[in-house]
Design an enzyme around this catalytic site. Structure first.
Site, mmCIF file in Angstrom:
data_model
loop_
_atom_site.group_PDB
_atom_site.id
_atom_site.type_symbol
_atom_site.label_atom_id
_atom_site.label_comp_id
_atom_site.label_asym_id
_atom_site.label_seq_id
_atom_site.Cartn_x
_atom_site.Cartn_y
_atom_site.Cartn_z
ATOM 1 N N THR A 306 9.469 1.211 15.383
ATOM 2 C CA THR A 306 10.758 0.944 16.016
ATOM 3 C C THR A 306 11.258 -0.422 15.569
ATOM 4 O OG1 THR A 306 10.214 2.288 17.951
ATOM 5 C CG2 THR A 306 11.992 0.675 18.210
ATOM 6 N N PHE A 308 13.630 -3.581 16.329
ATOM 7 C CA PHE A 308 14.267 -4.299 17.428
ATOM 8 C C PHE A 308 15.114 -5.428 16.854
ATOM 9 C CE2 PHE A 308 10.549 -2.331 19.154
ATOM 10 C CZ PHE A 308 10.819 -2.052 20.492
#
Length: 430
Positions: A306, A308
């Site tokens: 992921t 960010f």
């Protein structure tokens, strides 16, 4: 045509005169705050003893019934700014009548801290820390969430502040409750987190960095529970989807149930002593909430990461001594016909694009094909988000954006920031 500026102006709803003095807040809308306290204590500057967890959580979690209001010209102005205000139940308020409480009790089971009533005072809204003090970093979720791990990777030794929703994290930074926010924008399996792209446009925060976090899912349950006893598995919808095949291979004939976040699922099981339910969450969540790891590394694809972004009230100064990335958002009042010309501005200068995302234009979602507005064919109008590998300190990036402005009716730079150059390691546990 709207004038181009590399960085957005300072939001109109705050004015500060000195970093160490308490900021003078102009009349704005505020939010109810839920406060979470913990056992670790320290002494505040005014001599009043507070626990660090008390302080950071008291300042942190804005209630989920926040109502964000925008004037009709918000998008055309670039989102946020003076056109973006917040409210409590639709009514203006100020610091003096801010109602801040925490509720609940301390559970004996699994040492889980819950809430006790205590008002938040005006002294809790302190300015950003000076050099050498810990940063307050907001993230969405509860302790043990992957977002908390991302906040720790982005800002080691920071005071991580949990927020119950993405917009709360944005507001926490805008209101000086937090110094930074670390929020996910895309996942290698699940794709873009569209909510945060919309919030980037709505608010006036700046992207000041990025961090990529490998996702390592575990199946968690109460101590002594065996997988044969399970009837239900709960987690975030994306986590459930990312572990579907592995759950089947484990022979689990269970109901899948979606909740707000992974660590919240672990907290829910521990708080309610659910013997027939497991959670998909991180190994850290198991440690925090007294759960056992039934199965480790249950994601279907080990290459699960992921991305960010780190958000701040003010932009950083772009540099050229290391790889930088720049994020922009733009729109055109004649639809997508200008998209090729915009992208050509980067191609001609050998600037690589790393991301392009489209989102419907909220203020003008539909465009008729016929110029006289009598046609039957209609198209969606879009805002386009683009990330490219160049610093705003480079002449080629400045020239590219100057050309982009020629073909767009709206252009905003969300941030120019260092790229995450951390080596990729899919086996990391968080």
């Amino acid at each position: 045509m709207q004038a181009f500026s590399p960085y957005s102006p300072v939001p109109a709803f705050r004015t500060f005169h000195h970093r160490r003095s308490f900021p003078r807040l102009l009349p704005v809308h505020f939010f109810t705050v839920q406060c979470v306290h913990g056992p670790e204590s320290f002494s505040a500057q005014n001599g009043v003893g507070l626990s660090r967890a008390d302080w950071q959580s008291s300042c942190a979690i804005l209630a989920s019934n926040v109502v964000s209001q925008q004037q009709s010209g918000d998008l055309s102005a670039g989102g946020g700014g003076a056109g973006h205000v917040a409210s409590v139940n639709g009514h203006k308020t100020n610091v003096e009548n801010l109602n801040l409480v925490r509720i609940g009790k301390i559970s004996d089971a699994y040492n889980i801290t819950k809430l006790q009533p205590k008002p938040l005072t005006i002294t809790d809204f302190s300015p950003a820390p000076m050099h050498g003090e810990k940063l307050r970093v907001a993230y969405q979720g509860v302790p043990g969430a992957y977002s908390e791990a991302a906040a720790g990777k982005a800002y080691p030794n920071c005071d991580a502040i949990p927020c119950d929703q993405f917009e709360v994290a944005f507001q926490a930074v805008e209101l000086w409750i937090a110094d930074r926010a670390v929020l996910p924008v895309e996942n290698s399996l699940g794709g873009s987190i569209h909510r945060n792209y919309d919030l980037l446009l709505r608010h006036r925060l700046h992207i000041v960095g990025e961090v990529q976090l490998p996702v390592h899912h575990c199946l968690l349950a109460l101590p002594g529970v065996r997988k044969e006893y399970l009837n239900r598995v709960i987690s975030h919808p994306q986590a459930l989807a990312q572990c579907e095949l592995t759950l089947t291979k484990l022979g689990l004939n269970v109901t899948r149930e979606a909740v707000d976040d992974t660590a919240g699922a672990a907290e829910y099981i521990a708080a309610n002593n659910l013997l027939d339910t497991a959670a998909i969450a991180s190994a850290r969540a198991a440690e925090l909430y007294g759960l056992q790891v039934i199965a480790d590394g249950i994601q279907d694809d080990s290459n699960n990461v992921t991305r960010f972004v780190m958000l701040a009230r003010d932009p950083i100064i772009p540099r050229t001594d290391r790889p930088f990335k720049t994020s922009i958002v733009f729109a055109h009042d004649k639809g997508t016909s200008a998209l090729f010309k915009v992208l050509s501005a980067f191609a001609f200068r050998n600037i690589s694009l790393t991301k392009i995302e489209s989102r419907p234009h909220r203020n003008c979602p539909i465009r008729l094909v016929d110029d006289a507005n009598v046609g039957t064919a209609k198209h969606f109008e879009y805002m386009f988000y683009v990330d490219f590998e160049a610093s705003m300190a480079e002449t080629r990036a400045q020239n590219a954006l100057a050309e982009v402005q020629e073909f767009t009716s709206f252009l905003r730079v969300l941030g120019s920031y260092p790229m995450d150059m951390t080596p990729w390691s899919p086996s990391g546990r968080h």
